[in-house]
Design an enzyme around this catalytic site. Structure first.
Site, short mmCIF file in Angstrom:
data_model
loop_
_atom_site.label_atom_id
_atom_site.label_comp_id
_atom_site.label_asym_id
_atom_site.label_seq_id
_atom_site.Cartn_x
_atom_site.Cartn_y
_atom_site.Cartn_z
CB VAL A 93 -0.96 -0.03 1.21
CG1 VAL A 93 -1.70 1.30 1.33
CG2 VAL A 93 -1.95 -1.17 1.04
CE LYS A 104 1.26 14.14 11.77
NZ LYS A 104 0.51 12.90 11.49
CB VAL A 156 -0.58 5.72 0.96
CG1 VAL A 156 -0.60 5.36 -0.51
CG2 VAL A 156 -1.63 4.92 1.72
CB ILE A 194 2.90 3.58 10.98
CG1 ILE A 194 3.04 3.43 9.45
CG2 ILE A 194 4.21 3.26 11.68
CD1 ILE A 194 4.06 4.33 8.81
#
Length: 499
Positions: free
Chosen positions: A46, A79, A48, A346
């Protein structure tokens, strides 16, 4: 227990294999536990899930991952939180920062004093008292100060990174610690007399036996569902988005230290800044928007020409009824799926691995361990589910069927109780296995325009004017401290990723 087989690679598979190797679990006959991973290069991942929440730093530390090397290898950026754009109305914005709103005052968190000001009409945003919010909006970043007396110690951070490069980096670490990788497509999983998986059969005829199997095969759930039929609990009545399309593009400027989530008429768009590119995606409900229109909408929002073909995904919000069944433990997408609105994919891999290590079985596979694992996994996913539903249920948009549907659908009782309690007095009752703390819930509640009717009585001792003056001084202290923090680009410069 002699041998663990990880079925599937990607982020989940290599996180699981690396963590198992780092745990140095003993195997049978005093030999080290054997760990093998089976994956096929012919099967895409995936890939992403490029935004995370702060616990990823604890995972990296636990497996011995050097932060500087990790940032360089994966093109990572810092982040500080997520900016939510257009969720209450076009042009609106609020920030979910990874930090609190100040120290305790009279035994109460400072946010309660701010709630008192809000109830009196003296403020309409908590942003000036959120250090990560102030830093993010000025494009600044440095790790939190070590001195707990500093206002610059009251926040945390996570990362944006290239999931494919992260898996590659982990693979090198895992193989150096003895993990054996097998290339091949899994086509079968024979069961033994107990109904447990005895091996995985590969397309080329090989049969790889094991005692415990960690299913990291993604949405397919090759072992947990296709072999053992664990079942699936559907949450789409609350979370009707069931499609996504992802596209990378070049960055138009220095990477920002935050993710952007922008509401769209039938879903929302993400923007994740890496060092070497920007990850973009559109999550949407196919009942209200077709695939071509979703891609067209995304192409109209990104800042540069696509660097790859669109990656289209289909999913169903929910979880496996049993993430651990027999001798198979599902981790990551094989265990369930919740859209990445709060970057939890995650983290759910990480916590699933952590629970497995905590409850690690022997070859008898005690059902009591499986029951506890499943109970805690279910509760954790339900708490994240509620947090995501909150964004949709309280969104003020009225320009699409999706938004009207989500507002009209009664939320789960656990979330309805939280909303009622917060509206009454700004209290947040955290339940077992919560992934987000009180200040995160507060950021979303107030960002969506929901404020307490009154504050806790403990913060009502001082005159309101004095509280307002104190709040102003505190906000100025944060602004001044933030100006001493260097630009995010300065933090990345010595850790530059070379694509």
């Amino acid at each position: 227990m002699k041998r663990v087989i990880v079925a599937g690679g990607g982020t989940a598979g290599w996180m699981a294999a690396t963590a198992l190797a780092a745990a140095r679990l003993p195997g049978g006959d005093s030999a080290p536990l054997e760990i093998a991973l089976v994956e096929s290069e012919a099967i895409g991942t995936v890939g992403v899930g490029e935004a995370t929440i702060p616990p990823i730093r604890a995972f990296n530390a636990a497996i011995g991952l050097d932060e500087d090397a990790f940032i360089t290898a994966t093109g990572a950026t810092a982040k500080l939180g997520i900016e939510f754009r257009d969720w209450t109305a076009p042009g609106s914005a609020y920030f979910h920062g990874f930090g609190d709103y100040g120290p305790q005052v009279n035994g109460q968190p400072w946010r309660q004093a701010l709630f008192r000001l809000a109830a009196a009409g003296r403020l309409d945003s908590l942003d000036p008292w959120s250090v990560p919010t102030v830093l993010a909006r000025e494009g600044r970043f440095a790790p939190p100060a070590a001195d707990p007396r500093s206002v610059l110690s009251h926040y945390s951070y996570a990362y944006h990174f290239d999931a494919g490069l992260f898996a590659r980096h982990l693979r090198g670490l895992a193989e150096a610690r003895g993990v054996v990788r097998h290339e091949g497509r899994i086509v079968g999983a024979p069961l033994d007399a107990r109904g447990h998986v005895s091996a995985v059969e590969l397309e080329d005829g090989r049969c790889i036996e094991g005692d415990l199997f960690v299913d990291c095969s993604g949405f397919r759930g090759l072992l947990i569902e296709q072999a053992l039929t664990a079942g699936y609990e559907d949450w789409s009545r609350w979370l009707p988005c069931d499609r996504a399309v992802a596209l990378p593009c070049p960055a138009a400027g220095p990477p920002q230290p935050f993710t952007i989530s922008a509401a769209r008429p039938a879903g929302w768009r993400w923007r994740i800044p890496l060092q070497h590119r920007v990850g973009n995606g559109h999550v949407y409900a196919s009942a209200f928007l077709d695939d071509d229109a979703a891609l067209e909408d995304l192409l109209g929002q990104i800042e540069g020409a696509p660097l790859a073909e669109p990656n289209r995904l289909r999913f169903l919000a929910g979880r496996r009824r049993e993430a651990w069944r027999g001798n198979v433990v599902a981790v990551g997408l094989a265990a369930g799926f919740l859209e990445p609105l709060e970057s939890t994919s995650i983290n759910l891999i990480q916590t699933g691995i952590g629970r497995l290590l905590e409850l690690f079985p022997d070859r008898d596979m005690s059902p009591a361990l499986a029951r506890e694992y499943n109970r805690r996994t279910a509760r954790e996913m339900e708490r994240v589910r509620d947090f995501i539903i909150l964004h949709y249920h309280l969104a003020g948009r009225d320009d699409g069927e999706l938004w009207r549907h989500c507002r009209a659908t009664p939320p789960p009782d656990t979330l309805a109780d939280k909303i009622e309690l917060f509206r009454a007095r700004g209290e947040i009752s955290l339940l077992e296995d919560e992934s987000f703390r009180e200040d995160s819930w507060t950021a979303v509640f107030t960002g969506l325009g929901v404020w307490p009717q009154q504050a806790a009585p403990q913060v009502g001792r001082e005159p309101l004017a004095a509280v307002e003056q104190q709040a102003g001084r505190f906000a100025e202290l944060i602004r001044a401290a933030a100006r001493t923090v260097p630009p995010h680009a300065d933090f990345l410069s010595p850790r530059r990723h070379v694509a």
